[in-house]
Scaffold this active site. Structure first.
Site, PDB file in Angstrom:
ATOM      1  N   TRP A   1      67.004   4.733 -30.662  1.00  0.00           N
ATOM      2  CA  TRP A   1      66.318   3.795 -31.798  1.00  0.00           C
ATOM      3  C   TRP A   1      65.472   3.109 -31.345  1.00  0.00           C
ATOM      4  CZ3 TRP A   1      68.596   0.033 -35.607  1.00  0.00           C
ATOM      5  CH2 TRP A   1      67.479   0.005 -36.764  1.00  0.00           C
TER       6      TRP A   1
ATOM      7  N   ASP B   1      76.903   1.378 -31.648  1.00  0.00           N
ATOM      8  CA  ASP B   1      76.496   1.462 -32.889  1.00  0.00           C
ATOM      9  C   ASP B   1      76.700   2.979 -33.704  1.00  0.00           C
ATOM     10  OD1 ASP B   1      74.328   1.478 -34.778  1.00  0.00           O
ATOM     11  OD2 ASP B   1      72.591   1.535 -33.645  1.00  0.00           O
TER      12      ASP B   1
ATOM     13  N   ALA C   1      76.037   4.708 -36.932  1.00  0.00           N
ATOM     14  CA  ALA C   1      75.158   4.466 -37.980  1.00  0.00           C
ATOM     15  C   ALA C   1      75.192   5.844 -39.108  1.00  0.00           C
ATOM     16  CB  ALA C   1      73.755   4.266 -37.456  1.00  0.00           C
TER      17      ALA C   1
ATOM     18  N   LYS D   1      73.501   5.881 -44.435  1.00  0.00           N
ATOM     19  CA  LYS D   1      73.276   7.245 -44.706  1.00  0.00           C
ATOM     20  C   LYS D   1      74.551   7.613 -45.100  1.00  0.00           C
ATOM     21  CE  LYS D   1      69.480   7.140 -42.061  1.00  0.00           C
ATOM     22  NZ  LYS D   1      69.523   5.643 -41.598  1.00  0.00           N
TER      23      LYS D   1
END
Length: 392
Positions: free
Chosen positions: A133, A214, A216, A249
């Site tokens: 990302w 991370d 997400a 999300k």
């Protein structure tokens, strides 16, 4: 009028290039072709192309509006019930003993984590797999931490370049930081297998590395527990770790900016006080509404069950589109072994431009697509354009 010799505070600034993905939004909106497809910006869309508020979230928000007694400030730690429940959601049994703070989205969690690392160990080196990302590198650069990169994704196989990863971990020095995606890798969709997570855990522990995880997209790969299994295994094995968590999300809370940062450490009091101090400087107090609504879902059995059902549907839809693409063209076959919202197609930037110009299909210049921009009905349209561009 008095003329000042000062050229002005902002005179030395130079215009910055617009974010390529955000620029696609304007291009897509300006395109008048009825058959256009937006596979760029990373948001979930349903079968109609909408990004609706989840039904469980609507119910939680109604309950919040009716029952919330005050809009007074939270402390810098945020909604402590949300932090506790989201830690359990992310880390399962490994949540015991973690400290945490609520953050403005997963990006806020990452920014806070990297600032804490910079404060604790200014000479740290952070190992980052590529592609990743883009904001990962941007945050690291802004804080001034040294970064080393390795190849995460192998375009030839569509899988993790595990040889490059293990080589990097073997080169890393004790105390170095390794940034890992827990699941649904952005932008490639290429995740570590259970066996690979086990080897990463062995290397991180034996070489004395510090994991920054991370997380997400929990729940959008295989299941809530399967998506977190590797990260939980790693956290269980190390004395210290940071986990940046996002609810954007899996709860559909994009604009409400809901996230958390969790830390495992034997130095809990000092770590927590420094997290609170940094958070106080960055955003003073975190926003409340989205986190409070997520807490209500997680603590209310019927709403939690409804949310899990909606999340299951989202995941099944993404995996259905992924499987349909994989079966439609040999060059897309690797998508079947990937997970999450994203994949990288074997297209050059020039071919991506042709997809946009000739076929009204919008995606990042790297070939990264958001599979949620497709439905089973539009897959044939996309595959036809993809085939035409490849053959030309």
């Amino acid at each position: 009028m008095i003329q000042s010799a000062n050229p002005g505070l902002f005179s030395a600034l130079t215009p910055q290039a617009p974010d390529p993905l955000l620029s696609l939004i304007g291009l897509f909106k300006a395109d008048e072709r009825a058959h256009k497809l937006d596979l760029g910006v990373g948001i979930y869309r349903d079968e109609t192309g909408a990004t609706p508020v989840m039904r469980a979230m609507k119910a939680a928000e109604r309950k919040l509006v009716e029952e919330q007694p005050s809009k007074s400030y939270l402390g810098p730690e945020g909604d402590v019930g949300f932090v506790r429940l989201s830690a359990e959601l992310a880390m399962g049994e490994q949540a015991e003993g973690l400290i945490g703070v609520q953050t403005p989205g997963g990006t806020g969690a990452l920014r806070l984590a990297i600032a804490l690392i910079r404060l604790a160990r200014p000479d740290a080196t952070v190992w980052l797999g590529t592609p990743s990302w883009p904001i990962h590198a941007n945050i690291l650069d802004s804080v001034g931490l040294k970064t080393r990169t390795y190849r995460h994704y192998d375009p030839a196989t569509g899988a993790v370049d595990f040889s490059a990863l293990t080589t990097a971990l073997n080169e890393a020095q004790a105390g170095d930081v390794v940034l890992l995606h827990a699941c649904c890798h952005n932008p490639s969709g290429a995740d570590l297998s259970a066996e690979q997570w086990a080897e990463v855990t062995r290397l991180v522990t034996t070489r004395g590395l510090f994991p920054l995880i991370d997380m997400a997209y929990q729940g959008l790969g295989d299941s809530l527990d399967q998506d977190a299994a590797g990260a939980r295994q790693l956290v269980a094995a190390v004395p210290e770790a940071l986990i940046a968590y996002s609810c954007d999300k899996n709860f559909g809370l994009y604009r409400d900016r809901v996230g958390a940062l969790f830390a495992k450490t034997a130095h809990a009091e000092a770590t927590e006080s420094n997290l609170h101090g940094l958070a106080r400087v960055f955003w003073s107090m975190p926003p409340d509404h989205g986190a409070a609504a997520a807490r209500i879902i997680l603590e209310t059995p019927e709403l939690r069950a409804q949310w899990l059902d909606e999340l299951d549907h989202m995941r099944e839809r993404l995996n259905g589109v992924r499987q349909a693409l994989a079966e439609a063209h040999p060059a897309l076959a690797p998508l079947a072994i990937q997970r999450g919202m994203f994949s990288i197609l074997p297209l050059s930037p020039e071919q991506v431009g042709v997809m946009r110009r000739d076929h009204a299909i919008y995606m990042a210049g790297s070939g990264r697509i958001n599979l949620a921009g497709l439905t089973l009905e539009t897959v044939p349209q996309f595959v036809s354009a993809f085939t035409a561009v490849l053959s030309s």
